[in-house]
Design an enzyme around this catalytic site. Structure first.
Site, mmCIF file in Angstrom:
data_model
loop_
_atom_site.group_PDB
_atom_site.id
_atom_site.type_symbol
_atom_site.label_atom_id
_atom_site.label_comp_id
_atom_site.label_asym_id
_atom_site.label_seq_id
_atom_site.Cartn_x
_atom_site.Cartn_y
_atom_site.Cartn_z
ATOM 1 N N ASP A 1 38.381 42.618 39.245
ATOM 2 C CA ASP A 1 38.362 41.270 39.828
ATOM 3 C C ASP A 1 38.139 41.149 41.341
ATOM 4 O OD1 ASP A 1 39.694 41.504 37.447
ATOM 5 O OD2 ASP A 1 41.449 40.384 38.065
ATOM 6 N N GLU B 1 44.008 34.722 32.258
ATOM 7 C CA GLU B 1 44.151 35.427 33.532
ATOM 8 C C GLU B 1 43.381 34.680 34.622
ATOM 9 O OE1 GLU B 1 44.416 40.034 32.135
ATOM 10 O OE2 GLU B 1 42.392 39.301 32.365
HETATM 11 C C1 FRU Z 1 41.901 40.620 35.106
HETATM 12 C C2 FRU Z 1 43.177 41.377 35.356
HETATM 13 C C3 FRU Z 1 44.175 40.500 36.063
HETATM 14 C C4 FRU Z 1 45.020 41.491 36.786
HETATM 15 C C5 FRU Z 1 44.021 42.536 37.175
HETATM 16 C C6 FRU Z 1 44.586 43.916 37.229
HETATM 17 O O1 FRU Z 1 40.778 41.397 34.988
HETATM 18 O O2 FRU Z 1 43.704 41.863 34.145
HETATM 19 O O3 FRU Z 1 44.887 39.641 35.225
HETATM 20 O O4 FRU Z 1 45.640 40.935 37.914
HETATM 21 O O5 FRU Z 1 42.990 42.482 36.218
HETATM 22 O O6 FRU Z 1 43.675 44.807 37.776
#
Ligand code: FRU
Length: 614
Positions: free
Chosen positions: A156, A326
């Site tokens: 992300d 998310e």
């Molecule tokens: C989304 C996620 C988020 C989390 C991050 C961890 O891709 O699962 O929810 O904060 O990646 O790397």
């Protein structure tokens, strides 16, 4: 985007060095003490700047506790090489100057029968160094005009904000290998959203765990008490559970200080990825938090960014519910450019459960009164499921805070959790999408939808016009155009398609190796599709070969396409981003040809241009 890898700050200065032969390196600057079949201590010579750790990707993680002057400082997990080294990663020890550093390493043995850790090759190849400059070994697939980390794993984009002419991009980053682990906020900055400069790591894991996604906001009214120039970050600390923590920066986001009184929000269930913003209407801070397993978003309010009150929740039973929810974002935009008619957009990333499998970004349109989000319903009284991008590779999309000129500029992670760790690159994994401007428009049935337009800065990348074609009718055989020969054929394609006779128009990118990607505009169905089943290397995951399909929202039988082709991605924008599709591709050789045809009868090309990219 072009990345200035030379400005990796003083840490990664220029000196060619990647893997050196084991014999030359044995024990250089490190003293290795094997204690048991799965435990080894490594004493590092005093004031060493870096230790280079040999990695073998297929291995499980070894746990490395960094002991400084006898105290455990932090822990990292690294797939230390046992039989062969795929690449090395640097562990930066410069902050421990003058101190004694010992690495207490627990290897994932259970190897009793197989061998002992002392036989692994990592010990002979581990060494100290002053500099780390991994030559780019991924020239085949490394994007030329998208942001990627020089090495290591990225997911992300998060915490993005704009301040004093600088776009700050943070991202979920593993500095110690090209698979997900050790989540840290990596950092890159840009003055034009095109050229990115790598910056030192911004927020490192601590006693509360890894640093998951979050957001940043400027606080000019100094509500949090960190100063009117402060950048405030909220992120998820992830260890045994997930809690929300705060840090602030007084140097424009280069370095962050964590709040000693962390965490600022705790819940008795999994929640993550806090996204906050100042609400000028209520003069309060608002925050959206993904209540991941409950498939809903939680909303909080705060006067000072430190104390948060739960106001409401939204989402149970609505939209796509299959996976975890998310990475939310919430913002207001004019509808059809009309500032007197504004609507709120709630971005909800979801994994899995996307339209073509795996992770994807959905959104809701509605109203936000500072406490409650109410979604608009369609003509049948339902809350419709809407997708931001109809490809397989645009996830965790969120927007920059405080962007100038009321812009809503978004970036997504250009991959999919189904296969992100298996794609055929190794020095680094994953890139971000091109920057996109989010805009609301009214669709054919009166529904309000979100368009993603390539950011205007991308125009500055255009080089020579390498092919051009005016109005001409299309046959089954089609017209063929050469893609640029420089820069691995990366290009931008503009095409005005005329399917007003009801017949589809097909665009095919191909190369001499027989790899091809076919995009079809079907004016009867009002769709555009992209088929990457024969795009090149696809066998690293059964989930990779795919045909993706987007609704086009046009009525006229005409469609304008803007397509960006990088070394390992295709981003298709139809009618100014009303239909968008982002797909990774790994051709065995760069695509060299574009063929535009009418496979089912009369159709026309109104205009076509292919630009090389600078
Ligand atoms: C989304 C996620 C988020 C989390 C991050 C961890 O891709 O699962 O929810 O904060 O990646 O790397």
């Amino acid at each position: 985007m072009k990345i200035d890898h030379t400005d990796f700050r003083n840490l990664f200065a220029a000196a060619a060095l990647t893997l050196l032969p084991a014999a030359a390196l044995a024990g250089d600057g490190v003293e290795i003490m094997h204690l048991s079949p799965d435990n080894t201590l490594v004493r590092v010579e005093k004031d060493a700047r870096l230790v280079l750790l040999p990695v073998q990707e297929s291995n499980p993680d070894a746990r490395i506790d960094i002991i400084v002057d006898g105290k455990a400082d932090r822990t990292i997990n690294v797939r230390l090489a046992t039989a062969k080294t795929d690449y090395t990663v640097p562990l930066d020890l410069s902050s421990y100057k003058g101190k004694d550093v010992v690495l207490d390493i627990l290897t994932p043995q259970g190897r009793g029968s197989v061998g002992e850790a002392k036989d692994d090759i990592c010990w002979t190849e581990m060494r100290t160094a002053d500099e780390f400059n991994p030559a780019d070994t991924e020239t085949k697939y490394r994007p030329l005009f998208h942001h990627t980390p020089l090495y290591g794993w990225m997911n992300d984009p998060n915490g993005m904000f704009y301040k004093d002419g600088v776009w700050n991009l943070y991202y979920q980053y593993n500095p110690y290998g090209s698979k997900w682990q050790n989540m840290t906020w990596g950092h890159a900055t840009s003055k034009d959203l095109i050229h990115w400069e790598q910056q030192p790591l911004a927020i490192l894991p601590d006693g509360f765990g890894m640093i998951f996604s979050g957001s940043c906001a400027l606080d000019p009214q100094n509500t949090a008490g960190f100063g009117s120039d402060a950048v405030v970050a909220l992120y998820t600390s992830a260890n045994r559970n997930q809690i929300q923590s705060m840090a602030h920066s007084n140097d424009g986001g280069m370095t962050f200080e964590k709040l000693p009184a962390n965490p600022v929000i705790t819940l008795d269930s999994e929640a993550r990825d806090p996204n906050m913003f100042r609400n000028p209407e209520t003069q309060e801070w608002n925050l959206v938090l993904a209540h991941a397993l409950e498939h809903e978003m939680l909303f909080f309010t705060s006067p000072d960014l430190k104390t948060w009150t739960l106001a409401s929740s939204f989402g149970k039973g609505l939209g796509a519910q299959d996976g975890v929810w998310e990475c939310p974002d919430l913002f207001k935009l004019p509808v059809d450019g009309n500032r007197d008619n504004q609507k709120w957009v709630l971005l909800v990333n979801l994994n899995p459960g996307g339209p073509f499998g795996g992770s994807a970004a959905q959104y809701f349109i509605g109203d936000w009164d500072g406490h409650t989000f109410t979604a608009d319903k369609d003509a049948k009284g339902n809350v419709p499921t809407k997708w931001l991008d109809y490809g397989k590779d645009n996830y965790a999309t969120v927007t920059f805070s405080d962007a100038p000129d009321n812009r809503r500029t978004a970036l997504g992670w250009m991959s999919n959790w189904q296969y992100a760790a298996d794609v055929p690159t190794m020095q680094y994994r994953s890139a971000n999408t091109l920057p996109r401007e989010l805009k609301l428009f009214t669709g054919a049935d009166g529904d309000i939808l979100l368009a993603s337009e390539p950011s205007p800065e991308l125009l500055s990348l255009r080089g020579k016009t390498v092919a051009k074609c005016g109005k001409s009718s299309l046959s089954k055989k089609g017209k063929t155009f050469r893609l640029p020969t420089e820069n691995s054929g990366v290009c931008e394609i503009l095409a005005e398609l005329d399917g007003s006779n009801g017949n589809p128009v097909e665009l095919t990118l191909s190369n001499a190796a027989g790899n091809k990607v076919t995009m079809v505009y079907d004016p009867k169905e009002h769709t555009v599709s992209m088929d990457r089943t024969r795009s090149g290397v696809t066998d690293f995951s059964d989930n990779f070969p795919a045909v993706t399909l987007a609704p086009t929202f046009e009525k006229s039988g005409r469609l304008s396409l803007r397509i960006f082709v990088d070394r390992s991605s295709i981003e298709l924008f139809a009618d100014g981003g009303r239909a968008v599709m982002t797909n990774l591709v790994f051709p065995e050789q760069p695509y060299t040809t574009l063929t535009v045809s009418a496979p089912k009868g009369k159709a026309a090309l109104k205009d076509l241009k292919i630009f090389s990219l600078k």
